[in-house]
Design an enzyme around this catalytic site. Structure first.
Site, PDB file in Angstrom:
ATOM      1  CB  VAL A  87      -7.080  -4.336  -4.684  1.00  0.00           C
ATOM      2  CG1 VAL A  87      -6.688  -5.591  -3.937  1.00  0.00           C
ATOM      3  CG2 VAL A  87      -7.579  -3.260  -3.710  1.00  0.00           C
ATOM      4  CG  ASP A  88      -3.720   0.735  -6.264  1.00  0.00           C
ATOM      5  OD1 ASP A  88      -3.085   0.279  -7.233  1.00  0.00           O
ATOM      6  OD2 ASP A  88      -3.170   1.082  -5.190  1.00  0.00           O
ATOM      7  CB  CYS A 101     -25.271 -11.310 -10.567  1.00  0.00           C
ATOM      8  SG  CYS A 101     -24.737 -12.077 -12.131  1.00  0.00           S
ATOM      9  CG  HIS A 108      -3.807  -9.312  -1.489  1.00  0.00           C
ATOM     10  ND1 HIS A 108      -3.148  -8.479  -0.599  1.00  0.00           N
ATOM     11  CD2 HIS A 108      -3.447 -10.571  -1.143  1.00  0.00           C
ATOM     12  CE1 HIS A 108      -2.412  -9.211   0.230  1.00  0.00           C
ATOM     13  NE2 HIS A 108      -2.580 -10.475  -0.083  1.00  0.00           N
ATOM     14  CB  ALA A 118      -0.933  -0.009   1.206  1.00  0.00           C
ATOM     15  CD  GLN A 120       1.646  -7.404   0.406  1.00  0.00           C
ATOM     16  OE1 GLN A 120       1.128  -7.822   1.427  1.00  0.00           O
ATOM     17  NE2 GLN A 120       2.781  -6.705   0.406  1.00  0.00           N
ATOM     18  CB  ILE A 162       7.744   4.898  -1.962  1.00  0.00           C
ATOM     19  CG1 ILE A 162       8.015   3.998  -0.754  1.00  0.00           C
ATOM     20  CG2 ILE A 162       7.764   4.072  -3.250  1.00  0.00           C
ATOM     21  CD1 ILE A 162       6.895   3.084  -0.386  1.00  0.00           C
ATOM     22  CG  ASN A 208       7.722   0.367   4.278  1.00  0.00           C
ATOM     23  OD1 ASN A 208       6.896   0.652   3.421  1.00  0.00           O
ATOM     24  ND2 ASN A 208       7.372   0.088   5.524  1.00  0.00           N
TER      25      ASN A 208
END
Length: 262
Positions: A112-113, A163, A130, A31, A110, A247, A229
């Site tokens: 999901v964006d 759905c 993920h 993240a 990891q 980062i 990090n």
């Protein structure tokens, strides 16, 4: 704004030298690489779950399937998610640069964006361990569609879009707590970790397994480990170099080729 982290130039230069010498780099991102794009992390001081512990319930499949109220809140959260306005930052583009240099074996994320893909990373090298928030899947029949289709229905007044094929429960194609990871994705990630010559972890505290377990796999296979990090991680003790810093600033520096001495 948080307190800026002082960057150790010796570690930064060491990491750059090792990446320059490597030919099979695996990037493991979390993240922290997306926070400069406006997407909050989960477990940091200002993280989504730190500020709102109920949010973790919405990411747990048992609660999501059993409780219509959890699903309704989830759809409202999706509607207002910062993901839709987020754009890749210099950190994402640095990973693309690593690929352009011919050094990237795989990118295990990891997140999901979907920002790595928007930045231009080759989908064939990206393992979204993920899942991805930009699509929906029906829990009953497996029908998959772009997330925007369901969000348009929520904007039109549906509290919980079902759905369109069978009426079943829709969820994002992210892996919720309580769901197994996709076995093929995990196998690809483990294979890459066991064959890389350098693993570069970026923006992850390395506390979520099985993704974090890729680090000792790479180390046992003889790969160098470089951790980037802002905060300490669970595997700093295995790292050959630990670079603390923002980062989007330090990662572009690390992936730049070392300039030859005239």
């Amino acid at each position: 704004m948080g307190q800026r982290v002082s960057v150790d130039l010796a570690d930064l230069n060491r990491a750059r030298d090792w990446i320059d010498a490597a030919s099979r780099v695996v990037v493991l991102s979390g993240a922290g690489i997306s926070t400069d794009s406006g997407i909050p992390d989960f477990r940091g001081p200002q993280g989504t779950w730190t500020r709102n512990p109920e949010a973790e319930k919405m990411a747990t499949i048992q609660h999501y399937l059993a409780d219509p109220d959890v699903r309704r809140r989830s759809w409202q959260n999706r509607l207002t998610s910062p993901t839709w306005d987020a754009r890749p930052n210099a950190g994402h583009r640095a990973v693309v640069e690593l690929e352009r240099r011919g050094k990237l074996l795989a990118l295990v994320t990891q997140n999901v964006d979907g920002l790595h893909l928007l930045a231009g990373s080759d989908p064939a090298r990206v393992i979204e361990i993920h899942g991805n928030a930009r699509a929906t899947v029906c829990w009953s029949c497996g029908d998959r569609r772009p997330m925007e289709e369901a969000l348009d229905r929520v904007r039109a007044g549906e509290e919980e879009p079902g759905c369109p094929v069978c009426g079943g429960i829709l969820k994002s194609t992210t892996v919720h707590f309580g769901e197994p990871l996709v076995a093929a994705d995990l196998a690809r990630a483990e294979d890459a970790a066991s064959t890389c010559d350098l693993m570069l972890t970026v923006g992850t505290t390395l506390t979520v397994h099985p993704a974090a377990g890729l680090v000792p796999v790479a180390a046992a296979a003889g790969a160098r480990i470089v951790v980037v990090n802002a905060e300490p991680t669970a595997y700093d003790h295995l790292a050959d170099a630990v670079v603390r810093g923002q980062i989007s600033e330090v990662l572009p520096e690390i992936v730049q080729p070392v300039q030859a001495t005239p």
